[in-house]
Design a protein around this motif. Structure first.
Motif, PDB file in Angstrom:
ATOM      1  N   ILE A  42      10.253   0.974  -7.558  1.00  0.00           N
ATOM      2  CA  ILE A  42       9.199   0.695  -8.317  1.00  0.00           C
ATOM      3  C   ILE A  42       8.346   1.977  -8.697  1.00  0.00           C
ATOM      4  O   ILE A  42       7.565   2.472  -7.906  1.00  0.00           O
ATOM      5  CB  ILE A  42       8.224  -0.326  -7.550  1.00  0.00           C
ATOM      6  CG1 ILE A  42       8.884  -1.574  -7.013  1.00  0.00           C
ATOM      7  CG2 ILE A  42       7.145  -1.042  -8.554  1.00  0.00           C
ATOM      8  CD1 ILE A  42       8.348  -2.546  -6.306  1.00  0.00           C
ATOM      9  N   GLY A  57       2.051   2.597  -5.052  1.00  0.00           N
ATOM     10  CA  GLY A  57       2.699   3.193  -3.755  1.00  0.00           C
ATOM     11  C   GLY A  57       3.881   2.452  -3.200  1.00  0.00           C
ATOM     12  O   GLY A  57       4.413   1.858  -3.945  1.00  0.00           O
ATOM     13  N   ALA A  58       4.453   2.691  -2.019  1.00  0.00           N
ATOM     14  CA  ALA A  58       5.519   2.357  -1.506  1.00  0.00           C
ATOM     15  C   ALA A  58       6.637   2.398  -2.495  1.00  0.00           C
ATOM     16  O   ALA A  58       6.926   3.610  -2.760  1.00  0.00           O
ATOM     17  CB  ALA A  58       5.307   0.883  -0.924  1.00  0.00           C
ATOM     18  N   GLY A  59       7.226   1.067  -2.902  1.00  0.00           N
ATOM     19  CA  GLY A  59       8.106   1.277  -4.095  1.00  0.00           C
ATOM     20  C   GLY A  59       9.475   1.271  -3.730  1.00  0.00           C
ATOM     21  O   GLY A  59      10.464   1.349  -4.637  1.00  0.00           O
ATOM     22  N   VAL A  60       9.904   1.217  -2.264  1.00  0.00           N
ATOM     23  CA  VAL A  60      11.389   1.345  -2.021  1.00  0.00           C
ATOM     24  C   VAL A  60      11.670  -0.304  -1.717  1.00  0.00           C
ATOM     25  O   VAL A  60      11.467  -0.847  -0.879  1.00  0.00           O
ATOM     26  CB  VAL A  60      11.790   2.181  -0.988  1.00  0.00           C
ATOM     27  CG1 VAL A  60      13.268   2.001  -0.461  1.00  0.00           C
ATOM     28  CG2 VAL A  60      11.380   3.555  -1.138  1.00  0.00           C
ATOM     29  N   VAL A  61      12.660  -0.664  -2.830  1.00  0.00           N
ATOM     30  CA  VAL A  61      13.210  -2.139  -2.640  1.00  0.00           C
ATOM     31  C   VAL A  61      14.896  -1.793  -2.133  1.00  0.00           C
ATOM     32  O   VAL A  61      15.519  -1.461  -3.060  1.00  0.00           O
ATOM     33  CB  VAL A  61      13.212  -2.926  -3.880  1.00  0.00           C
ATOM     34  CG1 VAL A  61      13.621  -4.363  -3.594  1.00  0.00           C
ATOM     35  CG2 VAL A  61      11.695  -2.896  -4.367  1.00  0.00           C
ATOM     36  N   ASP A  62      14.993  -2.191  -0.888  1.00  0.00           N
ATOM     37  CA  ASP A  62      16.297  -2.163  -0.441  1.00  0.00           C
ATOM     38  C   ASP A  62      17.306  -3.085  -1.111  1.00  0.00           C
ATOM     39  O   ASP A  62      16.945  -4.426  -1.251  1.00  0.00           O
ATOM     40  CB  ASP A  62      16.333  -2.331   1.155  1.00  0.00           C
ATOM     41  CG  ASP A  62      15.313  -1.240   1.810  1.00  0.00           C
ATOM     42  OD1 ASP A  62      15.665  -0.159   2.079  1.00  0.00           O
ATOM     43  OD2 ASP A  62      14.272  -1.800   2.292  1.00  0.00           O
ATOM     44  N   TYR A  65      17.290  -6.642   0.533  1.00  0.00           N
ATOM     45  CA  TYR A  65      16.099  -7.371   0.364  1.00  0.00           C
ATOM     46  C   TYR A  65      16.112  -8.442  -0.451  1.00  0.00           C
ATOM     47  O   TYR A  65      16.563  -8.206  -1.811  1.00  0.00           O
ATOM     48  CB  TYR A  65      14.834  -6.349   0.127  1.00  0.00           C
ATOM     49  CG  TYR A  65      13.708  -6.972   0.039  1.00  0.00           C
ATOM     50  CD1 TYR A  65      12.972  -7.241   1.204  1.00  0.00           C
ATOM     51  CD2 TYR A  65      12.914  -7.378  -1.326  1.00  0.00           C
ATOM     52  CE1 TYR A  65      11.699  -7.667   1.205  1.00  0.00           C
ATOM     53  CE2 TYR A  65      11.843  -7.959  -1.169  1.00  0.00           C
ATOM     54  CZ  TYR A  65      11.211  -8.183   0.015  1.00  0.00           C
ATOM     55  OH  TYR A  65       9.807  -8.777  -0.114  1.00  0.00           O
ATOM     56  N   GLU A  68      10.211 -11.694  -2.252  1.00  0.00           N
ATOM     57  CA  GLU A  68       9.723 -11.253  -3.430  1.00  0.00           C
ATOM     58  C   GLU A  68       9.197  -9.798  -3.630  1.00  0.00           C
ATOM     59  O   GLU A  68       8.864  -9.044  -2.771  1.00  0.00           O
ATOM     60  CB  GLU A  68       8.389 -11.968  -3.679  1.00  0.00           C
ATOM     61  CG  GLU A  68       7.626 -11.911  -4.914  1.00  0.00           C
ATOM     62  CD  GLU A  68       6.042 -12.341  -5.201  1.00  0.00           C
ATOM     63  OE1 GLU A  68       5.541 -12.126  -5.753  1.00  0.00           O
ATOM     64  OE2 GLU A  68       5.804 -12.772  -3.687  1.00  0.00           O
ATOM     65  N   VAL A  69       9.553  -9.360  -4.734  1.00  0.00           N
ATOM     66  CA  VAL A  69       9.239  -8.020  -5.006  1.00  0.00           C
ATOM     67  C   VAL A  69       7.646  -7.770  -5.408  1.00  0.00           C
ATOM     68  O   VAL A  69       7.341  -8.509  -6.311  1.00  0.00           O
ATOM     69  CB  VAL A  69       9.930  -7.333  -6.223  1.00  0.00           C
ATOM     70  CG1 VAL A  69       9.553  -5.918  -6.650  1.00  0.00           C
ATOM     71  CG2 VAL A  69      11.544  -7.361  -6.078  1.00  0.00           C
ATOM     72  N   GLN A  70       7.169  -7.150  -4.615  1.00  0.00           N
ATOM     73  CA  GLN A  70       5.521  -6.910  -4.594  1.00  0.00           C
ATOM     74  C   GLN A  70       5.297  -5.568  -5.048  1.00  0.00           C
ATOM     75  O   GLN A  70       5.893  -4.500  -4.618  1.00  0.00           O
ATOM     76  CB  GLN A  70       4.853  -7.216  -3.528  1.00  0.00           C
ATOM     77  CG  GLN A  70       5.075  -9.019  -3.221  1.00  0.00           C
ATOM     78  CD  GLN A  70       4.378  -9.500  -1.858  1.00  0.00           C
ATOM     79  OE1 GLN A  70       4.614  -8.832  -0.951  1.00  0.00           O
ATOM     80  NE2 GLN A  70       3.302 -10.110  -1.973  1.00  0.00           N
ATOM     81  N   LEU A  72       2.418  -2.490  -4.996  1.00  0.00           N
ATOM     82  CA  LEU A  72       1.504  -1.813  -4.170  1.00  0.00           C
ATOM     83  C   LEU A  72       0.895  -1.090  -5.027  1.00  0.00           C
ATOM     84  O   LEU A  72       1.341   0.039  -5.643  1.00  0.00           O
ATOM     85  CB  LEU A  72       1.839  -1.071  -3.015  1.00  0.00           C
ATOM     86  CG  LEU A  72       0.804  -0.480  -2.197  1.00  0.00           C
ATOM     87  CD1 LEU A  72      -0.357  -1.470  -1.718  1.00  0.00           C
ATOM     88  CD2 LEU A  72       1.349   0.199  -0.800  1.00  0.00           C
TER      89      LEU A  72
HETATM   90  O1  LIG Z   1       6.485  -1.470  -3.074  1.00  0.00           O
HETATM   91  C1  LIG Z   1       7.151  -2.317  -2.387  1.00  0.00           C
HETATM   92  C2  LIG Z   1       8.109  -1.722  -1.314  1.00  0.00           C
HETATM   93  C3  LIG Z   1       8.813  -2.606  -0.457  1.00  0.00           C
HETATM   94  N1  LIG Z   1       8.814  -3.970  -0.991  1.00  0.00           N
HETATM   95  C4  LIG Z   1       9.698  -4.887  -0.269  1.00  0.00           C
HETATM   96  C5  LIG Z   1      11.130  -4.453  -0.491  1.00  0.00           C
HETATM   97  C6  LIG Z   1      11.707  -3.692   0.779  1.00  0.00           C
HETATM   98  O2  LIG Z   1      13.140  -3.676   0.926  1.00  0.00           O
HETATM   99  C7  LIG Z   1      10.886  -4.283   1.892  1.00  0.00           C
HETATM  100  C8  LIG Z   1      10.384  -3.421   3.132  1.00  0.00           C
HETATM  101  O3  LIG Z   1       9.777  -2.328   2.389  1.00  0.00           O
HETATM  102  P1  LIG Z   1       9.812  -0.958   3.477  1.00  0.00           P
HETATM  103  O4  LIG Z   1      11.184  -0.800   3.806  1.00  0.00           O
HETATM  104  O5  LIG Z   1       9.531  -0.007   2.630  1.00  0.00           O
HETATM  105  O6  LIG Z   1       8.951  -1.248   4.578  1.00  0.00           O
HETATM  106  P2  LIG Z   1       8.817  -1.421   5.870  1.00  0.00           P
HETATM  107  O7  LIG Z   1       7.420  -1.226   6.689  1.00  0.00           O
HETATM  108  O8  LIG Z   1      10.037  -0.312   6.484  1.00  0.00           O
HETATM  109  O9  LIG Z   1       9.149  -2.935   6.353  1.00  0.00           O
HETATM  110  P3  LIG Z   1      10.597  -3.646   6.958  1.00  0.00           P
HETATM  111  O10 LIG Z   1      10.224  -3.318   8.427  1.00  0.00           O
HETATM  112  O11 LIG Z   1      10.600  -4.840   6.539  1.00  0.00           O
HETATM  113  O12 LIG Z   1      11.729  -2.880   6.749  1.00  0.00           O
HETATM  114  O13 LIG Z   1       9.593  -4.721   1.258  1.00  0.00           O
HETATM  115  C9  LIG Z   1       8.339  -4.521  -2.038  1.00  0.00           C
HETATM  116  O14 LIG Z   1       8.492  -5.560  -2.404  1.00  0.00           O
HETATM  117  N2  LIG Z   1       7.296  -3.555  -2.876  1.00  0.00           N
END
Ligand SMILES: O=c1ccn([C@H]2C[C@H](O)[C@@H](COP(=O)(O)OP(=O)(O)OP(=O)(O)O)O2)c(=O)[nH]1
Length: 136
Positions: A42, A57-62, A65, A68-70, A72
């Motif tokens: 994102i 911020g953040a922005g990595v959608v695996d 996953y 819901e895509v949100q 930040l």
């Molecule tokens: O901007 C973002 C970032 C992440 N996600 C969703 C998709 C992603 O696959 C999941 C987890 O994100 P991330 O791996 O960055 O977070 P984490 O804190 O490592 O979470 P988890 O322990 O659930 O993997 O949240 C979003 O919707 N928007």
């Protein structure tokens, strides 16, 4: 989500705001499935970043996953920012990734760069084992 050149514009699904100097997790009500061997990034749209003062911020959608895509979003201005329904302040870019196995080793081989550069101690050397990654 609308495709434009190499990216896909990502809209929010309803009016939402970002408080002054604050952040919001914006709803899109979209779930996506990024092809295996990729992740969806994102990324900001530069117009929104420049005109409105929004950082993403953040922005990595695996690729595994399914929630819901949100989005930040950080408001770096001193005014609340009000976003309209279906406004696109971000875009999704599919990026290829490789995820080879990694292992802890005692040391790493030297390179020309390492010889030229200053001596640097790596406390926990990690070696990446090359392997072919198939992209779905
Ligand atoms: O901007 C973002 C970032 C992440 N996600 C969703 C998709 C992603 O696959 C999941 C987890 O994100 P991330 O791996 O960055 O977070 P984490 O804190 O490592 O979470 P988890 O322990 O659930 O993997 O949240 C979003 O919707 N928007």
């Amino acid at each position: 989500m609308n495709r434009r050149s190499s990216r896909y514009d990502l809209a929010i699904n309803r009016a939402q705001d970002i408080p002054a100097y604050g952040r919001s997790l914006l709803s899109t009500i979209l779930s996506i499935k990024a092809p295996e061997g990729t992740y969806a990034r994102i990324a900001p749209r530069s117009g929104a970043a420049f005109r409105k003062g929004i950082l993403i911020g953040a922005g990595v959608v695996d690729s595994d996953y399914r929630g819901e895509v949100q989005i930040l979003a950080f408001n770096i201005t001193d005014q609340d920012i009000f976003l309209q329904k279906h406004e696109c302040i971000t875009q999704i870019i599919l990026e290829h990734i490789s995820t080879p196995k990694v292992m802890e080793v005692d040391d790493l081989d030297t390179t020309i760069r390492a010889k030229d550069g200053a001596e640097m101690e790596l406390p926990y050397p990690i070696k990446i084992i090359p392997e072919i990654i198939t992209v779905g």
